[in-house]
Motif scaffolding. Structure first.
Motif, PDB file in Angstrom:
ATOM      1  N   SER A  13       0.705  -1.261  -0.067  1.00  0.00           N
ATOM      2  CA  SER A  13      -0.046   0.111  -0.210  1.00  0.00           C
ATOM      3  C   SER A  13       0.861   1.274   0.044  1.00  0.00           C
ATOM      4  O   SER A  13       0.265   2.410   0.297  1.00  0.00           O
ATOM      5  N   PHE A  14       2.360   1.206  -0.161  1.00  0.00           N
ATOM      6  CA  PHE A  14       2.912   2.378  -0.204  1.00  0.00           C
ATOM      7  C   PHE A  14       2.556   3.392  -1.177  1.00  0.00           C
ATOM      8  O   PHE A  14       2.485   4.625  -0.956  1.00  0.00           O
ATOM      9  N   ASP A  15       2.408   2.894  -2.309  1.00  0.00           N
ATOM     10  CA  ASP A  15       1.702   4.061  -3.474  1.00  0.00           C
ATOM     11  C   ASP A  15       0.668   5.000  -2.817  1.00  0.00           C
ATOM     12  O   ASP A  15       0.893   6.158  -2.983  1.00  0.00           O
ATOM     13  N   GLY A  16      -0.432   4.408  -2.514  1.00  0.00           N
ATOM     14  CA  GLY A  16      -1.508   5.042  -1.894  1.00  0.00           C
ATOM     15  C   GLY A  16      -1.272   5.745  -0.763  1.00  0.00           C
ATOM     16  O   GLY A  16      -1.706   6.958  -0.681  1.00  0.00           O
ATOM     17  N   GLU A  17      -0.642   5.093   0.153  1.00  0.00           N
ATOM     18  CA  GLU A  17      -0.494   5.692   1.516  1.00  0.00           C
ATOM     19  C   GLU A  17       0.610   7.067   1.409  1.00  0.00           C
ATOM     20  O   GLU A  17       0.183   7.999   2.258  1.00  0.00           O
ATOM     21  N   VAL A  18       1.537   6.628   0.626  1.00  0.00           N
ATOM     22  CA  VAL A  18       2.663   7.812   0.810  1.00  0.00           C
ATOM     23  C   VAL A  18       2.387   8.881  -0.409  1.00  0.00           C
ATOM     24  O   VAL A  18       2.475  10.021  -0.233  1.00  0.00           O
ATOM     25  N   PHE A  19       2.088   8.162  -1.585  1.00  0.00           N
ATOM     26  CA  PHE A  19       1.753   9.275  -2.657  1.00  0.00           C
ATOM     27  C   PHE A  19       0.203   9.451  -3.057  1.00  0.00           C
ATOM     28  O   PHE A  19      -0.027  10.540  -3.632  1.00  0.00           O
ATOM     29  N   GLY A  20      -0.782   9.023  -2.428  1.00  0.00           N
ATOM     30  CA  GLY A  20      -1.913   9.132  -2.888  1.00  0.00           C
ATOM     31  C   GLY A  20      -2.275   8.438  -4.421  1.00  0.00           C
ATOM     32  O   GLY A  20      -3.041   8.859  -4.957  1.00  0.00           O
ATOM     33  N   GLY A  21      -1.235   7.669  -4.738  1.00  0.00           N
ATOM     34  CA  GLY A  21      -1.200   7.085  -6.131  1.00  0.00           C
ATOM     35  C   GLY A  21      -2.158   5.738  -6.134  1.00  0.00           C
ATOM     36  O   GLY A  21      -2.676   5.102  -5.040  1.00  0.00           O
ATOM     37  N   ASN A  22      -2.330   5.229  -7.559  1.00  0.00           N
ATOM     38  CA  ASN A  22      -2.976   3.988  -7.768  1.00  0.00           C
ATOM     39  C   ASN A  22      -2.369   3.213  -8.824  1.00  0.00           C
ATOM     40  O   ASN A  22      -2.924   3.017  -9.962  1.00  0.00           O
ATOM     41  N   TYR A  23      -1.030   3.106  -8.949  1.00  0.00           N
ATOM     42  CA  TYR A  23      -0.393   2.239  -9.983  1.00  0.00           C
ATOM     43  C   TYR A  23      -0.983   0.874 -10.320  1.00  0.00           C
ATOM     44  O   TYR A  23      -1.222   0.082  -9.491  1.00  0.00           O
ATOM     45  N   GLN A  24      -1.385   0.874 -11.804  1.00  0.00           N
ATOM     46  CA  GLN A  24      -2.023  -0.247 -12.114  1.00  0.00           C
ATOM     47  C   GLN A  24      -1.222  -0.935 -13.410  1.00  0.00           C
ATOM     48  O   GLN A  24      -1.989  -1.138 -14.358  1.00  0.00           O
ATOM     49  N   GLY A  25      -0.064  -0.865 -13.520  1.00  0.00           N
ATOM     50  CA  GLY A  25       0.694  -1.034 -14.831  1.00  0.00           C
ATOM     51  C   GLY A  25       0.776   0.100 -15.761  1.00  0.00           C
ATOM     52  O   GLY A  25       0.791   1.354 -15.339  1.00  0.00           O
ATOM     53  N   HIS A  26       0.946  -0.029 -16.999  1.00  0.00           N
ATOM     54  CA  HIS A  26       1.230   1.099 -17.734  1.00  0.00           C
ATOM     55  C   HIS A  26       0.465   0.546 -19.275  1.00  0.00           C
ATOM     56  O   HIS A  26      -0.236  -0.320 -19.405  1.00  0.00           O
ATOM     57  N   HIS A  27       0.248   1.580 -20.128  1.00  0.00           N
ATOM     58  CA  HIS A  27      -0.407   1.681 -21.336  1.00  0.00           C
ATOM     59  C   HIS A  27       0.178   0.831 -22.485  1.00  0.00           C
ATOM     60  O   HIS A  27      -0.422   0.890 -23.464  1.00  0.00           O
ATOM     61  N   GLY A  28       1.502   0.297 -22.153  1.00  0.00           N
ATOM     62  CA  GLY A  28       1.941  -0.595 -23.209  1.00  0.00           C
ATOM     63  C   GLY A  28       2.759   0.005 -24.304  1.00  0.00           C
ATOM     64  O   GLY A  28       3.199  -0.269 -25.355  1.00  0.00           O
ATOM     65  N   ASN A  29       2.942   1.529 -24.477  1.00  0.00           N
ATOM     66  CA  ASN A  29       3.663   2.185 -25.390  1.00  0.00           C
ATOM     67  C   ASN A  29       4.949   2.356 -24.984  1.00  0.00           C
ATOM     68  O   ASN A  29       5.589   3.255 -25.380  1.00  0.00           O
ATOM     69  N   LYS A  30       5.715   1.080 -24.843  1.00  0.00           N
ATOM     70  CA  LYS A  30       7.002   1.277 -24.540  1.00  0.00           C
ATOM     71  C   LYS A  30       7.999   0.985 -25.710  1.00  0.00           C
ATOM     72  O   LYS A  30       9.283   0.915 -25.712  1.00  0.00           O
ATOM     73  N   GLU A  31       7.505   0.240 -26.994  1.00  0.00           N
ATOM     74  CA  GLU A  31       8.149   0.124 -27.914  1.00  0.00           C
ATOM     75  C   GLU A  31       8.412   1.210 -28.964  1.00  0.00           C
ATOM     76  O   GLU A  31       8.001   2.224 -28.736  1.00  0.00           O
ATOM     77  N   LYS A  32       9.459   1.040 -29.607  1.00  0.00           N
ATOM     78  CA  LYS A  32      10.180   2.330 -30.494  1.00  0.00           C
ATOM     79  C   LYS A  32       9.032   2.853 -31.291  1.00  0.00           C
ATOM     80  O   LYS A  32       9.008   3.859 -31.554  1.00  0.00           O
ATOM     81  N   ASP A  33       8.410   2.128 -31.861  1.00  0.00           N
ATOM     82  CA  ASP A  33       7.259   2.432 -33.007  1.00  0.00           C
ATOM     83  C   ASP A  33       6.049   2.615 -32.280  1.00  0.00           C
ATOM     84  O   ASP A  33       4.946   3.081 -33.139  1.00  0.00           O
ATOM     85  N   ASP A  34       5.924   2.644 -31.044  1.00  0.00           N
ATOM     86  CA  ASP A  34       4.382   2.880 -30.520  1.00  0.00           C
ATOM     87  C   ASP A  34       4.148   4.545 -30.659  1.00  0.00           C
ATOM     88  O   ASP A  34       5.255   5.335 -30.563  1.00  0.00           O
ATOM     89  N   GLU A  35       2.910   4.846 -29.921  1.00  0.00           N
ATOM     90  CA  GLU A  35       2.708   6.253 -29.915  1.00  0.00           C
ATOM     91  C   GLU A  35       3.459   6.750 -28.832  1.00  0.00           C
ATOM     92  O   GLU A  35       3.589   5.788 -27.865  1.00  0.00           O
ATOM     93  N   ARG A  36       4.133   7.964 -28.841  1.00  0.00           N
ATOM     94  CA  ARG A  36       4.617   8.740 -27.623  1.00  0.00           C
ATOM     95  C   ARG A  36       3.572   9.084 -26.762  1.00  0.00           C
ATOM     96  O   ARG A  36       2.509   9.554 -26.873  1.00  0.00           O
ATOM     97  N   THR A  37       3.878   8.883 -25.200  1.00  0.00           N
ATOM     98  CA  THR A  37       3.255   9.590 -24.461  1.00  0.00           C
ATOM     99  C   THR A  37       3.189  11.317 -24.493  1.00  0.00           C
ATOM    100  O   THR A  37       4.369  11.725 -24.701  1.00  0.00           O
ATOM    101  N   LEU A  38       2.207  11.894 -24.403  1.00  0.00           N
ATOM    102  CA  LEU A  38       2.264  13.509 -24.442  1.00  0.00           C
ATOM    103  C   LEU A  38       1.711  13.948 -23.206  1.00  0.00           C
ATOM    104  O   LEU A  38       0.890  13.501 -22.562  1.00  0.00           O
ATOM    105  N   VAL A  39       2.219  15.102 -22.744  1.00  0.00           N
ATOM    106  CA  VAL A  39       2.024  15.330 -21.440  1.00  0.00           C
ATOM    107  C   VAL A  39       1.882  16.963 -21.343  1.00  0.00           C
ATOM    108  O   VAL A  39       2.366  17.347 -22.331  1.00  0.00           O
ATOM    109  N   TRP A  40       1.021  17.340 -20.506  1.00  0.00           N
ATOM    110  CA  TRP A  40       0.755  18.692 -20.348  1.00  0.00           C
ATOM    111  C   TRP A  40       0.326  19.155 -19.044  1.00  0.00           C
ATOM    112  O   TRP A  40      -0.066  18.518 -18.269  1.00  0.00           O
ATOM    113  N   ARG A  41       0.445  20.315 -18.645  1.00  0.00           N
ATOM    114  CA  ARG A  41       0.244  21.126 -17.451  1.00  0.00           C
ATOM    115  C   ARG A  41      -1.145  21.088 -17.226  1.00  0.00           C
ATOM    116  O   ARG A  41      -1.941  21.586 -18.063  1.00  0.00           O
TER     117      ARG A  41
END
Length: 333
Positions: A212-240
């Protein structure tokens, strides 16, 4: 030098601890110094808290005097010989100079995927050494669940965590728990969301997980990733997603959506009380995910988490500015 060497040889002394001043002058370079003793086969160490450097902060690299000593000690550890601190011999606590009032940051590193054993020390040298005392807790290369010098966390004003799926001995993880229970701040990078989680597997005997470290310390809810880790996959886009004057994003130039190499973590929904600073998406996939946020952890202290942290992120000026702001915010009264 010849007299010192003769005394050592006459008394069959092969193990030597050097103390004194100045670290970058006599202690390192004299004929009786670290470099020569090591070169000629003596098992020599520097007692790093019983030495001081001849350094003027008005000269490059323009950092705190005591940070100058830290840099010399780091050079010695990398190129000359090991170091120890006085309490390892005498007990008690290591010496701290009365005028050294820098907040103490401990960086805990135990992951292989994102090379933070390289990127975080370099970030610290460039961004933190001027104002902070920085120590490192590294996982053992042969026994990855064991962390060297983890007792340094007991003296930390801020704990930075970059750990992935490690289960330390119970006594070691207690240093992390005690830090949090004392209401001290924590900053987490990327895999810190699953730092001490084994995906429902059992830790080795005598070791422990903290699912429970993620939730208790960061308020997070990690459940894996969206699978876009290969070179030809779509890039992650971030914004404020925070107001333009948000202090943790001061000095950044985030305009619209910015691509990042970090594949997008599934982090939503976050716990109530989190303050989201940045969001991210992969193409048209849903949902959009929180990428950076703050929280008040279960011990009552501040926490900051970002799912960014790929080596490429450390080449991005906006990421560096946000991370430095987060450190300052965590440590601020």
């Amino acid at each position: 030098g010849a007299e010192t060497w003769s005394i050592l040889e006459h008394n069959d002394i092969n193990h030597v601890m050097l103390v004194g001043v100045h670290t970058n002058m006599c202690v390192l370079g004299r004929p009786f110094g670290l470099r020569q003793l090591s070169r000629h086969g003596k098992d020599v160490v520097l007692v790093r808290d019983l030495t001081d450097t001849m350094y003027n902060p008005a000269m490059p690299p323009y950092i705190n005097h005591f940070s100058g000593t830290d840099l010399i000690v780091e050079h010695i550890e990398q190129h000359v010989c090991p170091t120890i601190s006085s309490e390892q011999v005498l007990g008690g606590k290591p010496l701290r100079f009365r005028l050294d009032r820098r907040p103490h940051i401990v960086i805990m590193i135990g992951e292989q995927e994102y090379l933070t054993r390289v990127t975080l020390p370099e970030f610290a040298r460039q961004q933190l050494y001027a104002d902070y005392r920085v120590s490192y807790v590294f996982a053992d290369s042969e026994n990855p669940n064991y962390f060297h010098d983890i007792d340094q966390i007991a003296d930390a004003d801020l704990l930075i965590v970059s750990v992935r799926r490690r289960t330390p001995p119970v006594a070691q993880l207690k240093f992390v728990r005690d830090h949090i229970d004392a209401g001290k701040p924590v900053l987490g990078l990327r895999t810190a969301s699953h730092a001490f989680s084994l995906r429902n597997n059992s830790p080795p005997s005598g070791h422990t997980s903290w699912e429970s470290f993620d939730g208790e310390v960061f308020g997070g809810n990690y459940q894996g990733h969206h699978g876009n880790k290969e070179k030809d996959d779509e890039r992650t886009l971030v914004w404020r997603s925070s107001p333009p004057d948000a202090p943790l994003l001061a000095g950044t130039n985030l305009q619209g959506e910015t691509p990042t190499t970090s594949w997008l973590y599934k982090t939503s929904p976050l716990r109530p009380g989190t303050n989201v600073l940045m969001m991210g998406r992969v193409g048209q996939r849903q949902p959009h995910e929180p990428v950076s946020w703050t929280y008040v952890h279960q011990g009552g202290g501040r926490s900051f988490y970002t799912s960014l942290g790929h080596p490429d992120d450390f080449q991005n000026a906006d990421f560096i500015a946000m991370l430095k702001n987060a450190v300052d915010w965590c440590v601020a009264p």
